[in-house]
Design a protein around this motif. Structure first.
Motif, PDB file in Angstrom:
ATOM      1  N   ASP A 156       0.825  -1.213   0.000  1.00  0.00           N
ATOM      2  CA  ASP A 156       0.000   0.000   0.000  1.00  0.00           C
ATOM      3  C   ASP A 156       0.861   1.266   0.000  1.00  0.00           C
ATOM      4  N   THR A 157       1.989   1.231   0.681  1.00  0.00           N
ATOM      5  CA  THR A 157       2.926   2.357   0.647  1.00  0.00           C
ATOM      6  C   THR A 157       3.482   2.529  -0.761  1.00  0.00           C
ATOM      7  N   ALA A 158       3.798   1.410  -1.415  1.00  0.00           N
ATOM      8  CA  ALA A 158       4.314   1.456  -2.789  1.00  0.00           C
ATOM      9  C   ALA A 158       3.276   2.039  -3.747  1.00  0.00           C
ATOM     10  N   VAL A 159       1.990   1.717  -3.545  1.00  0.00           N
ATOM     11  CA  VAL A 159       0.931   2.317  -4.361  1.00  0.00           C
ATOM     12  C   VAL A 159       0.964   3.832  -4.192  1.00  0.00           C
ATOM     13  N   GLY A 160       1.096   4.299  -2.964  1.00  0.00           N
ATOM     14  CA  GLY A 160       1.202   5.734  -2.719  1.00  0.00           C
ATOM     15  C   GLY A 160       2.404   6.347  -3.415  1.00  0.00           C
ATOM     16  N   MET A 161       3.531   5.639  -3.413  1.00  0.00           N
ATOM     17  CA  MET A 161       4.733   6.120  -4.092  1.00  0.00           C
ATOM     18  C   MET A 161       4.495   6.226  -5.602  1.00  0.00           C
ATOM     19  N   ALA A 162       3.770   5.256  -6.161  1.00  0.00           N
ATOM     20  CA  ALA A 162       3.475   5.270  -7.594  1.00  0.00           C
ATOM     21  C   ALA A 162       2.559   6.433  -7.951  1.00  0.00           C
ATOM     22  N   LEU A 163       1.559   6.676  -7.137  1.00  0.00           N
ATOM     23  CA  LEU A 163       0.580   7.721  -7.441  1.00  0.00           C
ATOM     24  C   LEU A 163       1.066   9.125  -7.104  1.00  0.00           C
ATOM     25  N   SER A 164       2.105   9.236  -6.254  1.00  0.00           N
ATOM     26  CA  SER A 164       2.632  10.559  -5.878  1.00  0.00           C
ATOM     27  C   SER A 164       3.736  11.029  -6.805  1.00  0.00           C
ATOM     28  N   GLY A 165       4.210  10.169  -7.705  1.00  0.00           N
ATOM     29  CA  GLY A 165       5.303  10.535  -8.595  1.00  0.00           C
ATOM     30  C   GLY A 165       6.666  10.113  -8.100  1.00  0.00           C
ATOM     31  N   GLU A 166       6.735   9.481  -6.927  1.00  0.00           N
ATOM     32  CA  GLU A 166       8.022   8.993  -6.428  1.00  0.00           C
ATOM     33  C   GLU A 166       8.526   7.830  -7.275  1.00  0.00           C
ATOM     34  N   VAL A 167       7.607   6.992  -7.753  1.00  0.00           N
ATOM     35  CA  VAL A 167       7.926   5.919  -8.704  1.00  0.00           C
ATOM     36  C   VAL A 167       7.548   6.427 -10.084  1.00  0.00           C
ATOM     37  N   THR A 168       8.531   6.510 -10.995  1.00  0.00           N
ATOM     38  CA  THR A 168       8.245   6.960 -12.361  1.00  0.00           C
ATOM     39  C   THR A 168       8.525   5.893 -13.408  1.00  0.00           C
TER      40      THR A 168
END
Length: 194
Positions: A153-165
């Motif tokens: 769930d933290t990784a989903v947040g990273m993906a949606l916040s732009g931290e994961v590109t």
């Protein structure tokens, strides 16, 4: 619609991709030159442990001159190797992990406007470490790879916040969360990857 290729010219070739220019007849008349990359293909692994964490790495990418959050992943560059075996090889080589359960999560064209590259994303579960004596020696950028276990769930947040590109990482994270939330029912057999 018909897009007839009038001419096909190779511009560059290396072990990972080739660059071509095609003169393509357009349906409305005339033709246009189109440049694109033909890629060997890739696999990525969304490894999820029993605590609901996903295995991520940080890897330097020269094209963007940044260290990115990514999945363990690599090229389909061993002749005749089944795609799920390539994924298992990359998981072992990059983060010293093995998995007993494999499913196909998604197949992605990350940049179809300029490349035919296709990344097959596999979900790996029932994770265990690769024995010390069987571990791969990493070189170049891979020598600095570090495994980070991140709550899904933290990784989903990273993906949606732009931290994961990284596109494959983003699709893999979101796909794994979707599958998990549906008790893993949307998954396909690993053998169905094309």
């Amino acid at each position: 619609m018909t897009y007839e290729v009038l001419s096909h010219t190779e511009r560059l070739r290396n072990k990972v991709f080739a660059i071509f220019t095609d003169d393509v007849a357009m349906p409305g008349g005339g033709s246009a030159l189109r440049d694109y990359m033909v890629h060997v293909g890739a696999v990525g692994v969304v490894a999820v442990d029993t605590d609901g964490r996903v295995a991520l790495v940080r890897q330097y990418r020269p094209a963007v001159r940044q260290v990115l959050w990514e999945l363990p992943a690599g090229l389909v560059d061993v002749e005749g190797e089944p795609l799920v075996d390539a994924a298992a090889r990359e998981l072992a080589e990059e983060v010293d992990l093995a998995a007993a359960t494999w499913d196909l999560l998604a197949e992605v064209h990350p940049s179809p406007g300029c490349s035919n590259e296709k990344i097959r994303l596999f979900l790996a579960r029932d994770i265990s470490p690769v024995p010390e004596t069987s571990r791969h020696t990493r070189t170049h950028e891979e020598a600095e790879l570090e495994l980070h276990w991140v709550d899904l769930d933290t990784a989903v947040g990273m993906a949606l916040s732009g931290e994961v590109t990284n596109a494959a990482c983003m699709v893999g994270i979101l796909g794994a969360a979707h599958a998990r939330d549906r008790d893993w029912k949307p998954l396909r057999p690993a053998s169905t990857a094309t």
